[in-house]
Design an enzyme around this catalytic site. Structure first.
Site, PDB file in Angstrom:
ATOM      1  N   LYS A 224       0.850  -1.207   0.000  1.00 22.69           N
ATOM      2  CA  LYS A 224       0.000   0.000   0.000  1.00 22.69           C
ATOM      3  C   LYS A 224       0.878   1.247   0.000  1.00 22.69           C
ATOM      4  CE  LYS A 224       0.837   1.441   4.394  1.00 22.69           C
ATOM      5  NZ  LYS A 224       1.775   2.484   4.639  1.00 22.69           N
TER       6      LYS A 224
ATOM      7  N   ASP B 189      -1.935  -1.663  10.211  1.00 22.22           N
ATOM      8  CA  ASP B 189      -2.206  -1.669   8.774  1.00 22.22           C
ATOM      9  C   ASP B 189      -2.800  -2.992   8.275  1.00 22.22           C
ATOM     10  OD1 ASP B 189      -1.261   0.890   8.331  1.00 22.22           O
ATOM     11  OD2 ASP B 189       0.779   0.223   7.851  1.00 22.22           O
TER      12      ASP B 189
ATOM     13  N   ALA C  48       9.811  -0.413   4.513  1.00 21.70           N
ATOM     14  CA  ALA C  48       9.807   0.617   3.473  1.00 21.70           C
ATOM     15  C   ALA C  48       8.660   1.612   3.586  1.00 21.70           C
ATOM     16  CB  ALA C  48       9.736  -0.071   2.103  1.00 21.70           C
ATOM     17  N   GLY C  49       7.708   1.360   4.509  1.00 21.65           N
ATOM     18  CA  GLY C  49       6.513   2.218   4.563  1.00 21.65           C
ATOM     19  C   GLY C  49       5.464   1.781   3.559  1.00 21.65           C
TER      20      GLY C  49
HETATM   21  O1  C5P Z   1       0.752  -1.097  14.479  1.00 24.36           O
HETATM   22  P1  C5P Z   1       2.156  -1.256  14.024  1.00 24.36           P
HETATM   23  O2  C5P Z   1       2.838  -2.419  14.671  1.00 24.36           O
HETATM   24  O3  C5P Z   1       2.314  -1.234  12.544  1.00 24.36           O
HETATM   25  O4  C5P Z   1       2.915   0.053  14.536  1.00 24.36           O
HETATM   26  C1  C5P Z   1       4.324   0.140  14.641  1.00 24.36           C
HETATM   27  C2  C5P Z   1       4.694   1.253  15.614  1.00 24.36           C
HETATM   28  O5  C5P Z   1       4.310   2.530  15.063  1.00 24.36           O
HETATM   29  C3  C5P Z   1       3.969   1.175  16.943  1.00 24.36           C
HETATM   30  O6  C5P Z   1       4.672   0.402  17.851  1.00 24.36           O
HETATM   31  C4  C5P Z   1       3.896   2.649  17.370  1.00 24.36           C
HETATM   32  O7  C5P Z   1       5.106   3.013  17.966  1.00 24.36           O
HETATM   33  C5  C5P Z   1       3.781   3.393  16.055  1.00 24.36           C
HETATM   34  N1  C5P Z   1       2.375   3.730  15.715  1.00 24.36           N
HETATM   35  C6  C5P Z   1       1.737   4.758  16.383  1.00 24.36           C
HETATM   36  N2  C5P Z   1       0.444   5.053  16.073  1.00 24.36           N
HETATM   37  C7  C5P Z   1      -0.225   4.375  15.111  1.00 24.36           C
HETATM   38  C8  C5P Z   1       0.410   3.332  14.408  1.00 24.36           C
HETATM   39  C9  C5P Z   1       1.719   3.036  14.734  1.00 24.36           C
HETATM   40  O8  C5P Z   1       2.318   5.404  17.252  1.00 24.36           O
HETATM   41  N3  C5P Z   1      -1.487   4.698  14.854  1.00 24.36           N
END
Ligand code: C5P
Length: 317
Positions: A11, A141, A102-103
């Site tokens: 994405k 995501d 990579a985002g």
């Molecule tokens: O949810 P995910 O594991 O992809 O998120 C990775 C990191 O990004 C989380 O541990 C958090 O530090 C940060 N994050 C956040 N707020 C979000 C999504 C991600 O602070 N809504």
């Protein structure tokens, strides 16, 4: 059926606004997420032992619990112990094309594919929203990766409102192979620098999310107005990633100065930068020009396009 082969799309974020922080340590976001035609292939099959095994063609991808795809299989085994006992373990092969860290939600889309694949293998008959809910416990995501297409994502990013699908917008992606940005670092740094401006009360948080829902970029998506979408691209995380990673800033600047580029932005927490085009030829022309102006073997460039689906079954045997 004893094995399923799934297509797991990456994405990009057409929009990412950080509107506040949350008691759970995450951030309150409003995003527009878009599936793209850069995909991994995930093969999921039952094996006679009760273990979870991961294979991947990419040396950087871990095959243990630190891989979100492994945790997706473990979650299914925990949630559905009878099916796990009946069908046995799962072997997962990941053919990785999506750049790592990579985002582009590469890890999240692999996890989403494992949820969908095991649901099919174990004949659980879960609905899409049940799969999305399970996905939300793995990563912010993952629910979008299950659903795919084009959507507004709020909350941590796990609450989705579908938008009319955008197809045939052409995309050039650029990423330095050896450059990785930690998502946790990006959000933490943003909070340190800009946390004072966060909205703190729930009424105003909801009002801000609603304003984006009815805002210019969503209107442009609904009207399928590519030029306008490209003008309204936004990503708050650029404010911390671009100053810390000069190579990403340079890519943004090189892209912005190429003819035919409708708009350019970093995706998610980076470091991938993308540009939007009306035609594949224009995207390929700019790929060649960027290749000539940045002579660095470490730079990966891909031309792809927007697609209208999330996890899809390619075949089953
Ligand atoms: O949810 P995910 O594991 O992809 O998120 C990775 C990191 O990004 C989380 O541990 C958090 O530090 C940060 N994050 C956040 N707020 C979000 C999504 C991600 O602070 N809504």
């Amino acid at each position: 059926m004893h094995s399923y082969s799934l297509i797991a799309p990456a994405k990009i974020n057409l929009y990412l606004e950080i509107i506040g922080d949350r008691p759970d340590g995450y951030h309150e976001l409003v995003m527009i997420l878009q599936s793209i035609g850069l995909v991994d292939q995930i093969d999921v099959r039952s094996i006679s032992t009760d273990s979870i095994r991961i294979h991947c063609n990419h040396p950087q991808v871990p095959t243990d619990k630190s891989n979100l795809a492994y945790r997706a299989a473990e979650l299914m085994a925990m949630q559905f112990p009878q099916a796990f006992a009946q069908y046995g373990g799962v072997e997962i092969s990941i053919n990785k094309q999506i750049p790592v860290a990579a985002g582009l939600a590469g890890g999240s889309t692999n996890a989403a594919a494992v949820l969908v694949g095991i649901d099919l293998l174990w004949k659980l008959g879960l609905t899409q929203s049940e799969l999305e809910e399970l996905g939300g416990t793995l990563g912010s995501d993952v629910p979008f990766c299950v659903a795919g297409g084009t959507a507004i994502a709020t909350g941590r990013g796990e609450q989705l409102s579908p938008l009319p699908s955008l197809d045939n917008i052409y995309i050039l992606l650029a990423k330095y192979r050896s450059l990785e940005v930690s998502t946790a670092w990006a959000y933490k740094t943003y909070q340190e620098q800009f946390g004072h401006s966060y909205i703190r009360d729930s009424e105003n948080l909801a009002a801000r999310a609603n304003a984006v829902h009815s805002g210019a970029i969503v209107k442009a998506v609904v009207n399928k107005d590519v030029g306008e979408i490209a003008q309204k691209l936004h990503n708050d995380l650029e404010r911390v990633v671009l100053p810390a990673y000069p190579q990403v800033l340079q890519l943004r600047e090189v892209f912005a100065n190429q003819e035919g580029v409708l708009g350019t932005m970093m995706s998610g927490s980076g470091p991938t930068v993308f540009a939007l085009f009306e035609s594949q030829q224009q995207a390929e022309l700019v790929l060649r020009q960027v290749r000539e102006s940045i002579l660095d073997e470490d730079l990966e460039l891909f031309v792809t396009r927007t697609i209208t689906h999330g996890i899809k079954v390619a075949s089953s045997v």
